[in-house]
Write a protein that holds these residues in place. Structure first.
Motif, short mmCIF file in Angstrom:
data_model
loop_
_atom_site.label_atom_id
_atom_site.label_comp_id
_atom_site.label_asym_id
_atom_site.label_seq_id
_atom_site.Cartn_x
_atom_site.Cartn_y
_atom_site.Cartn_z
N SER A 1 -29.96 -39.21 -12.44
CA SER A 1 -28.94 -40.20 -12.10
C SER A 1 -27.55 -39.59 -12.20
N GLU A 2 -26.63 -40.13 -11.43
CA GLU A 2 -25.23 -39.70 -11.51
C GLU A 2 -24.52 -40.37 -12.68
N MET A 3 -25.16 -41.34 -13.30
CA MET A 3 -24.54 -42.11 -14.37
C MET A 3 -24.98 -41.64 -15.76
N ILE A 4 -25.58 -40.46 -15.86
CA ILE A 4 -26.03 -39.99 -17.16
C ILE A 4 -24.88 -39.38 -17.94
N SER A 5 -25.02 -39.43 -19.25
CA SER A 5 -24.05 -38.77 -20.11
C SER A 5 -24.80 -38.13 -21.27
N ILE A 6 -24.23 -37.07 -21.77
CA ILE A 6 -24.81 -36.38 -22.91
C ILE A 6 -24.24 -37.01 -24.17
N VAL A 7 -25.12 -37.60 -24.96
CA VAL A 7 -24.69 -38.28 -26.17
C VAL A 7 -24.49 -37.28 -27.30
N LYS A 8 -25.46 -36.39 -27.47
CA LYS A 8 -25.42 -35.47 -28.60
C LYS A 8 -26.25 -34.24 -28.28
N VAL A 9 -25.89 -33.12 -28.87
CA VAL A 9 -26.66 -31.89 -28.75
C VAL A 9 -26.90 -31.37 -30.16
N ASP A 10 -28.16 -31.11 -30.48
CA ASP A 10 -28.53 -30.50 -31.76
C ASP A 10 -29.08 -29.12 -31.49
N VAL A 11 -28.48 -28.10 -32.09
CA VAL A 11 -28.92 -26.72 -31.90
C VAL A 11 -29.50 -26.22 -33.22
N SER A 12 -30.63 -25.53 -33.14
CA SER A 12 -31.23 -24.98 -34.36
C SER A 12 -30.37 -23.84 -34.89
N ASN A 13 -30.57 -23.51 -36.16
CA ASN A 13 -29.75 -22.47 -36.80
C ASN A 13 -29.96 -21.10 -36.19
N ASP A 14 -31.17 -20.84 -35.67
CA ASP A 14 -31.44 -19.53 -35.08
C ASP A 14 -31.22 -19.52 -33.56
N LEU A 15 -30.66 -20.58 -33.02
CA LEU A 15 -30.36 -20.72 -31.58
C LEU A 15 -31.60 -20.60 -30.70
N SER A 16 -32.77 -20.97 -31.22
CA SER A 16 -33.98 -20.86 -30.42
C SER A 16 -34.21 -22.11 -29.56
N MET B 1 -26.24 -17.82 -40.87
CA MET B 1 -25.18 -18.02 -39.91
C MET B 1 -24.32 -19.20 -40.37
N PRO B 2 -23.01 -19.03 -40.44
CA PRO B 2 -22.13 -20.10 -40.90
C PRO B 2 -22.24 -21.35 -40.02
N SER B 3 -22.09 -22.50 -40.66
CA SER B 3 -22.26 -23.75 -39.93
C SER B 3 -21.15 -23.97 -38.89
N TYR B 4 -19.96 -23.46 -39.15
CA TYR B 4 -18.89 -23.66 -38.17
C TYR B 4 -19.20 -22.94 -36.86
N ARG B 5 -19.92 -21.83 -36.93
CA ARG B 5 -20.30 -21.11 -35.70
C ARG B 5 -21.32 -21.93 -34.91
N ILE B 6 -22.28 -22.51 -35.60
CA ILE B 6 -23.27 -23.36 -34.93
C ILE B 6 -22.58 -24.58 -34.31
N ASP B 7 -21.63 -25.17 -35.03
CA ASP B 7 -20.90 -26.32 -34.50
C ASP B 7 -20.12 -25.94 -33.25
N ARG B 8 -19.51 -24.78 -33.27
CA ARG B 8 -18.74 -24.32 -32.10
C ARG B 8 -19.67 -24.07 -30.91
N ILE B 9 -20.79 -23.44 -31.17
CA ILE B 9 -21.76 -23.17 -30.10
C ILE B 9 -22.33 -24.48 -29.56
N THR B 10 -22.58 -25.44 -30.45
CA THR B 10 -23.08 -26.75 -30.03
C THR B 10 -22.10 -27.43 -29.08
N GLU B 11 -20.83 -27.41 -29.42
CA GLU B 11 -19.81 -28.01 -28.56
C GLU B 11 -19.69 -27.26 -27.24
N ASP B 12 -19.78 -25.94 -27.28
CA ASP B 12 -19.74 -25.14 -26.04
C ASP B 12 -20.92 -25.48 -25.14
#
Length: 121
Positions: free
Chosen positions: A30-45, A1-12
Motif C-alpha cells: 500500500s502507499e499508505m504504509i508507515s514504519i512504526v518501529k525498527v528493532d535491530v539485533s546487537n550483532d546486526l544479523s 558494541m555500544p548501544s548508541y551505535r546500535i541506536d544510530r544504525i537503527t535510525e539510519d
C-alpha cells in the motif's frame, strides 16, 4: 558494541527504508504504509520492521506479504545506501498501532468535558 551505535544504525535503517519502500512496485504494498518501529539485533544479523497502514490491519498484513516478496530488493538497496559490513536480514511485521491511536483519539474527542470559566472570581 555500544548501544548508541546500535541506536544510530537503527535510525539510519528506518530512514533509508522509508525511501526504499516508496520504490517497491509490488501491487500488494500500500502507499499508505508507515514504519512504526525498527528493532535491530546487537550483532546486526536481523532487523524487525513494524509496518502499519492507515487503511487498517488487513491492508497492513497484505503489504507485509508484498514486502516479504520484495525482501531481496529492499535488502540490496539498503546495503548499497548504508555501506555496512553486515546488512541485517529484514523481518516485516504488521502492526496496528496507528489504528489503535485513531481509536484512542476518537474516544478522547467523544468525552464531554465541561470547560472551566474565569467567572468564579
Amino acid at each position: 558494541m555500544p548501544s548508541y551505535r546500535i541506536d544510530r544504525i537503527t535510525e539510519d535503517i528506518k530512514r533509508e527504508l522509508i525511501h526504499i519502500l516508496r520504490e517497491v512496485k509490488d501491487p500488494r504494498v500500500s502507499e499508505m504504509i508507515s514504519i512504526v518501529k525498527v528493532d535491530v539485533s546487537n550483532d546486526l544479523s536481523w532487523a524487525k520492521v513494524y509496518i502499519s497502514d492507515l487503511q487498517g490491519m488487513e491492508k497492513a498484513r497484505e503489504s507485509v506479504k508484498g514486502l516479504k516478496a520484495a525482501g531481496g530488493f529492499i535488502r540490496k538497496r539498503l546495503s548499497s545506501s548504508l555501506h555496512l559490513r553486515k546488512t541485517p536480514e529484514l523481518k516485516f511485521i504488521a502492526d496496528d498501532s496507528i489504528e489503535k491511536g485513531f481509536d484512542l483519539f476518537s474516544k478522547l474527542n467523544s468525552l464531554d468535558i465541561p470547560e472551566e470559566t474565569d467567572d468564579e472570581n
